[in-house]
Design a protein around this motif. Structure first.
Motif, PDB file in Angstrom:
ATOM      1  N   GLY A   1      52.538  11.234 -99.761  1.00  0.00           N
ATOM      2  CA  GLY A   1      52.962  10.150-100.640  1.00  0.00           C
ATOM      3  C   GLY A   1      53.771  10.646-101.821  1.00  0.00           C
ATOM      4  N   SER A   2      53.409  11.802-102.363  1.00  0.00           N
ATOM      5  CA  SER A   2      54.161  12.373-103.477  1.00  0.00           C
ATOM      6  C   SER A   2      55.589  12.715-103.056  1.00  0.00           C
ATOM      7  N   LEU A   3      55.737  13.230-101.845  1.00  0.00           N
ATOM      8  CA  LEU A   3      57.060  13.579-101.346  1.00  0.00           C
ATOM      9  C   LEU A   3      57.926  12.332-101.179  1.00  0.00           C
ATOM     10  N   VAL A   4      57.346  11.276-100.610  1.00  0.00           N
ATOM     11  CA  VAL A   4      58.081  10.024-100.451  1.00  0.00           C
ATOM     12  C   VAL A   4      58.445   9.446-101.817  1.00  0.00           C
ATOM     13  N   SER A   5      57.484   9.465-102.760  1.00  0.00           N
ATOM     14  CA  SER A   5      57.742   8.948-104.105  1.00  0.00           C
ATOM     15  C   SER A   5      58.873   9.713-104.783  1.00  0.00           C
TER      16      SER A   5
ATOM     17  N   GLY B   1      54.838   7.042-119.144  1.00  0.00           N
ATOM     18  CA  GLY B   1      53.980   5.986-119.670  1.00  0.00           C
ATOM     19  C   GLY B   1      53.135   5.357-118.583  1.00  0.00           C
ATOM     20  N   LEU B   2      53.745   5.181-117.418  1.00  0.00           N
ATOM     21  CA  LEU B   2      53.021   4.635-116.276  1.00  0.00           C
ATOM     22  C   LEU B   2      51.881   5.552-115.854  1.00  0.00           C
ATOM     23  N   PHE B   3      52.136   6.841-115.807  1.00  0.00           N
ATOM     24  CA  PHE B   3      51.118   7.816-115.400  1.00  0.00           C
ATOM     25  C   PHE B   3      49.921   7.792-116.352  1.00  0.00           C
ATOM     26  N   ILE B   4      50.200   7.825-117.653  1.00  0.00           N
ATOM     27  CA  ILE B   4      49.126   7.793-118.643  1.00  0.00           C
ATOM     28  C   ILE B   4      48.376   6.467-118.575  1.00  0.00           C
TER      29      ILE B   4
ATOM     30  N   TRP C   1      45.561   8.225-107.074  1.00  0.00           N
ATOM     31  CA  TRP C   1      46.608   8.057-106.059  1.00  0.00           C
ATOM     32  C   TRP C   1      47.818   7.342-106.659  1.00  0.00           C
ATOM     33  N   SER C   2      47.575   6.261-107.405  1.00  0.00           N
ATOM     34  CA  SER C   2      48.673   5.553-108.056  1.00  0.00           C
ATOM     35  C   SER C   2      49.364   6.435-109.094  1.00  0.00           C
ATOM     36  N   ALA C   3      48.572   7.258-109.800  1.00  0.00           N
ATOM     37  CA  ALA C   3      49.141   8.136-110.818  1.00  0.00           C
ATOM     38  C   ALA C   3      50.051   9.190-110.200  1.00  0.00           C
ATOM     39  N   GLN C   4      49.646   9.731-109.049  1.00  0.00           N
ATOM     40  CA  GLN C   4      50.517  10.728-108.413  1.00  0.00           C
ATOM     41  C   GLN C   4      51.819  10.093-107.959  1.00  0.00           C
ATOM     42  N   ASP C   5      51.746   8.816-107.563  1.00  0.00           N
ATOM     43  CA  ASP C   5      52.965   8.111-107.171  1.00  0.00           C
ATOM     44  C   ASP C   5      53.917   8.009-108.358  1.00  0.00           C
TER      45      ASP C   5
ATOM     46  N   LEU D   1      53.829   9.964-111.043  1.00  0.00           N
ATOM     47  CA  LEU D   1      54.248  11.305-111.433  1.00  0.00           C
ATOM     48  C   LEU D   1      55.352  11.822-110.527  1.00  0.00           C
ATOM     49  N   GLY D   2      55.202  11.597-109.222  1.00  0.00           N
ATOM     50  CA  GLY D   2      56.245  12.028-108.292  1.00  0.00           C
ATOM     51  C   GLY D   2      57.569  11.364-108.589  1.00  0.00           C
TER      52      GLY D   2
END
Length: 423
Positions: A242-246, A68-71, A362-366, A368-369
């Motif tokens: 950032g995706s890896l950290v997330s 939901g956050l990603f969308i 950028w926020s969306a990938q966070d 999604l990760g």
């Protein structure tokens, strides 16, 4: 205060709160909201774990919230470029408050409703709150340059991070004690009340209609932003790291199982675990004044990521609850500092014409990760013990982090900003 004085101080300069009443209203609203969300952070996973006894179910609840956050981040970026941002923020806050009230009613009715129905409503309302929470966050991100001025964005980000961490340090522990005494329903109700209180300072913000801009189809605009992100080696590398950290921050899925099975604790110990991470993050944000002086933030970002992964590996090899809290606090501090440097790199290497879309992506990938991580870690917990799952996550993060360090020379050498074309 002169620029020289500001640049040499190790801690934050709070002057922006005194100088800018609009930022002060946002700061107060965010602090109140995050206090309520701290109660929510411990209530949802614990309720799901109590209903199902399965870490996969906890992971699914967090994944649905993350979806939901990603969308919401992608949709919110489009809405914020076309509608009054103050109105979007207020509508999103109201929608979230209704979702929290729904969780409270569902919790209190759990004794008379079928367990699968109660669990399904938790899933649905978690996704609802993720969606509308993201729309509000995206509208606020789009409004910040107008509210504080572009020259104050990094300082505003650091202050916001500090308020976020301080607000969530005590509330998870208090929420755990509240659940132990009266049940999860009261946690949800307090989150709803806190959300309602945020409307008072937010109503004092000015109207913020976006300037007339590109009227192309929203999907085409998003595609243009994605193409820029992929082609810019520094920004693309920041998003990858950032995706890896997330992904690794999703370790919180295992907290209920760790508290019960590894450390022999209950709701109070679980609340302390959820509080340890934001406590470390708050301390690091308080002392983040040095971030403006870093000459190679890309290299420092990668080093912080490796240290965070090492903390998880040590946590998985540990049997002491006190040491676990310390490691979680250090992990939170490292992740917080990495997030601040990610923000600085994205802003410094993105031209104005792409800032909104790139920040949204950028926020969306966070998100999604984090969503992918919650599912993966929940599945990992089925084959390994809770401590074994944490150790495996830390080891995998270290391996991938070392690969990124060797494979992304552009990020290693990147300065805080580059010369950008004007929009």
């Amino acid at each position: 205060m002169s620029n020289t004085a500001t640049s040499t101080r190790p801690s934050l300069d709070w002057g922006l709160l005194a100088r800018n009443p609009h930022f002060r209203h946002v700061f107060i609203a965010r602090s109140i909201s995050l206090l309520g969300l701290g109660f929510l952070a411990v209530a949802v996973p614990l309720q799901v774990f109590q209903l199902s006894g399965d870490s996969r179910a906890v992971g699914l609840a967090m994944a649905l919230e993350g979806a939901g956050l990603f969308i919401g981040l992608l949709a919110g970026g489009v809405l914020a470029d076309r509608h009054d941002r103050k109105r979007l923020i207020l509508l999103a806050r109201c929608a979230c408050g209704l979702g929290f009230l729904g969780l409270a009613v569902n919790a209190w009715a759990a004794s008379v409703l079928p367990k699968p129905l109660v669990l399904g409503l938790v899933y649905a309302l978690a996704a609802w709150d993720g969606l509308f929470g993201a729309i509000g966050v995206t509208a606020l991100l789009a409004a910040m340059p107008e509210l504080v001025g572009r020259e104050n964005l990094l300082q505003a980000r650091a202050l916001s991070m500090l308020s976020m961490r301080l607000a969530t340090v005590g509330s998870p522990a208090l929420g755990g004690a509240l659940i132990a005494a009266w049940g999860v329903g009261w946690n949800y109700l307090l989150a709803a009340v806190a959300t309602g209180l945020t409307l008072l300072p937010l109503l004092r913000l000015p109207r913020m209609r976006p300037q007339a801009g590109d009227d192309s189809h929203p999907l085409r605009a998003l595609a243009d932003g994605l193409r820029y992100l992929v082609r810019n080696k520094v920004v693309a590398s920041v998003v990858l790291v950032g995706s890896l950290v997330s992904f690794t921050t999703a370790v919180r899925v295992l907290f209920p199982a760790l508290s019960e099975q590894a450390f022999g604790g209950g709701a109070l110990e679980l609340g302390l675990m959820y509080s340890a991470v934001p406590l470390g993050a708050a301390l690091s944000a308080w002392l983040s004044g040095w971030a403006e002086r870093v000459e190679r933030p890309g290299l420092v970002l990668q080093g912080l990521g490796l240290a965070a992964f090492a903390c998880l590996l040590a946590l998985g090899l540990n049997r002491s609850f006190v040491l676990a809290l310390l490691l979680l606090a250090v992990f939170g501090a490292l992740v917080s500092l990495a997030g601040l440097l990610q923000y600085a790199l994205v802003q410094g290497h993105t031209p104005d014409a792409y800032l909104g879309r790139v920040n949204g992506l950028w926020s969306a990938q966070d998100a999604l990760g984090d969503a992918v991580g919650t599912v993966a870690i929940g599945l990992l917990a089925q084959t390994l013990s809770p401590l074994g799952g944490v150790a495996a996550l830390g080891a995998a993060g270290l391996a991938l982090g070392l690969w990124a360090l060797a494979s992304l020379p552009g990020l290693r050498e990147a300065g805080p900003e580059t010369t950008l074309p004007q929009a």
